[in-house]
Design an enzyme around this catalytic site. Structure first.
Site, PDB file in Angstrom:
ATOM      1  CG  ASP A 291      15.340   0.224   1.859  1.00  0.00           C
ATOM      2  OD1 ASP A 291      15.791   0.539   2.985  1.00  0.00           O
ATOM      3  OD2 ASP A 291      14.220  -0.297   1.706  1.00  0.00           O
TER       4      ASP A 291
ATOM      5  CB  THR B 133      -0.904   0.039   1.245  1.00  0.00           C
ATOM      6  OG1 THR B 133      -0.047   0.137   2.403  1.00  0.00           O
ATOM      7  CG2 THR B 133      -1.768  -1.192   1.362  1.00  0.00           C
TER       8      THR B 133
HETATM    9  C1  PRP Z   1      11.644   4.334   4.795  1.00  0.00           C
HETATM   10  C2  PRP Z   1      12.238   5.624   5.309  1.00  0.00           C
HETATM   11  C3  PRP Z   1      11.029   6.351   5.801  1.00  0.00           C
HETATM   12  C4  PRP Z   1       9.967   5.939   4.814  1.00  0.00           C
HETATM   13  C5  PRP Z   1       9.806   7.043   3.816  1.00  0.00           C
HETATM   14  O1  PRP Z   1      11.407   3.462   5.824  1.00  0.00           O
HETATM   15  O2  PRP Z   1      13.206   5.426   6.305  1.00  0.00           O
HETATM   16  O3  PRP Z   1      10.640   5.994   7.115  1.00  0.00           O
HETATM   17  O4  PRP Z   1      10.451   4.763   4.152  1.00  0.00           O
HETATM   18  O5  PRP Z   1       8.752   6.803   2.984  1.00  0.00           O
HETATM   19  P1  PRP Z   1       7.422   7.662   2.995  1.00  0.00           P
HETATM   20  O6  PRP Z   1       7.813   9.112   3.057  1.00  0.00           O
HETATM   21  O7  PRP Z   1       6.806   7.296   1.669  1.00  0.00           O
HETATM   22  O8  PRP Z   1       6.577   7.245   4.153  1.00  0.00           O
HETATM   23  P2  PRP Z   1      11.023   1.917   5.580  1.00  0.00           P
HETATM   24  O9  PRP Z   1       9.538   1.743   5.483  1.00  0.00           O
HETATM   25  O10 PRP Z   1      11.811   1.399   4.418  1.00  0.00           O
HETATM   26  O11 PRP Z   1      11.439   1.229   6.931  1.00  0.00           O
HETATM   27  P3  PRP Z   1      12.883   1.022   7.578  1.00  0.00           P
HETATM   28  O12 PRP Z   1      13.331   2.367   8.080  1.00  0.00           O
HETATM   29  O13 PRP Z   1      12.582   0.082   8.685  1.00  0.00           O
HETATM   30  O14 PRP Z   1      13.822   0.457   6.555  1.00  0.00           O
HETATM   31  N1  URA Z   2      12.369   4.790   1.611  1.00  0.00           N
HETATM   32  C1  URA Z   2      13.680   4.708   1.266  1.00  0.00           C
HETATM   33  O1  URA Z   2      14.511   4.175   2.031  1.00  0.00           O
HETATM   34  N2  URA Z   2      14.053   5.217   0.074  1.00  0.00           N
HETATM   35  C2  URA Z   2      13.187   5.818  -0.762  1.00  0.00           C
HETATM   36  O2  URA Z   2      13.600   6.286  -1.840  1.00  0.00           O
HETATM   37  C3  URA Z   2      11.839   5.886  -0.382  1.00  0.00           C
HETATM   38  C4  URA Z   2      11.453   5.367   0.809  1.00  0.00           C
END
Ligand code: PRP
Ligand code: URA
Length: 205
Positions: free
Chosen positions: A196, A105
């Site tokens: 990521d 989602t």
């Molecule tokens: C990533 C990042 C943010 C989010 C950004 O986390 O660190 O928290 O995605 O995306 P958004 O602005 O679209 O919400 P992720 O869900 O990959 O989790 P992680 O930090 O545990 O790797």
């Molecule tokens: N979360 C990440 O870590 N990288 C992106 O580009 C978007 C979401």
């Protein structure tokens, strides 16, 4: 409002951070260094109070940061910015907010919340990536529901879509970032971004 901190020292480090060849050890170091620089700028307008200090020679009129500061890393990637900001404000309290972006989602899912309450404190939400803005907006919603009044966001890379989302929901919150990139791709990753952030910080992929 957002502030892009375009200092050459930050942009130099960001170039290495973005590079797909940069390994997790160097990535972590750079995330810490960039965070320290961006936070240095973000804290430029923090409230100060006057204090008198006895030097070995005389009394000096000095200033100290007036507010308590609470840093809120969004788990997990926000942890990669924690050392950087604590290097600047070592007395800050730290509140963790667990939030991951559901792969299907793309919406944030909250799984942890341990944030100290202090109505007078300045809260600083840290997360390297502000992509759709969903995670940051959800974190700000929760903080404000719990009575937080003063809050800013510090990230490393964002994009117009994410900025707009946060600005619409929280027009009082300033976002400080090292870069505003072009756009999101179909997987809601920032382009060109850095991939990521959590995986690159912790070597999980
Ligand atoms: C990533 C990042 C943010 C989010 C950004 O986390 O660190 O928290 O995605 O995306 P958004 O602005 O679209 O919400 P992720 O869900 O990959 O989790 P992680 O930090 O545990 O790797
Ligand atoms: N979360 C990440 O870590 N990288 C992106 O580009 C978007 C979401």
């Amino acid at each position: 409002m957002h502030v892009e901190v375009k200092h050459p020292c930050i942009q130099h480090k960001l170039a290495i951070l973005r590079d797909a060849e940069t390994g997790h050890k160097r990535f972590r170091e750079l995330a810490t260094e960039i965070t320290m620089f961006v936070c240095y700028d973000a804290l430029k307008h923090v409230e100060v109070e006057n204090v008198s200090v006895e030097t070995p020679v005389a009394t000096a009129q000095c200033q100290k940061i007036a507010n308590d500061i609470v840093v809120v890393p969004i788990l997990r990637a926000g942890v990669g910015m924690l050392d950087g900001i604590l290097g600047l404000v070592p007395t800050a309290r730290v509140g963790f907010m667990g939030m991951y972006r559901d792969e299907a989602t793309k919406k944030p899912v909250e799984y942890y919340n341990k944030v100290p309450a202090n109505r007078d404190a300045l809260y600083i939400v840290i997360d390297p990536m502000l992509a759709t803005g969903g995670s940051t907006t959800a974190a700000l919603d929760i903080l404000k529901k719990n009575g937080v009044e003063k809050v800013i966001v510090v990230c490393i890379v964002t994009c117009p879509e994410g900025i707009e989302r946060v600005e619409q929901s929280h027009p009082d919150v300033t976002i400080y970032t090292a870069a505003v990139d072009e756009r999101l791709n179909e997987k809601k990753y920032i382009v060109p971004g850095l991939g990521d952030a959590g995986d690159r910080l912790f070597g999980t992929r």
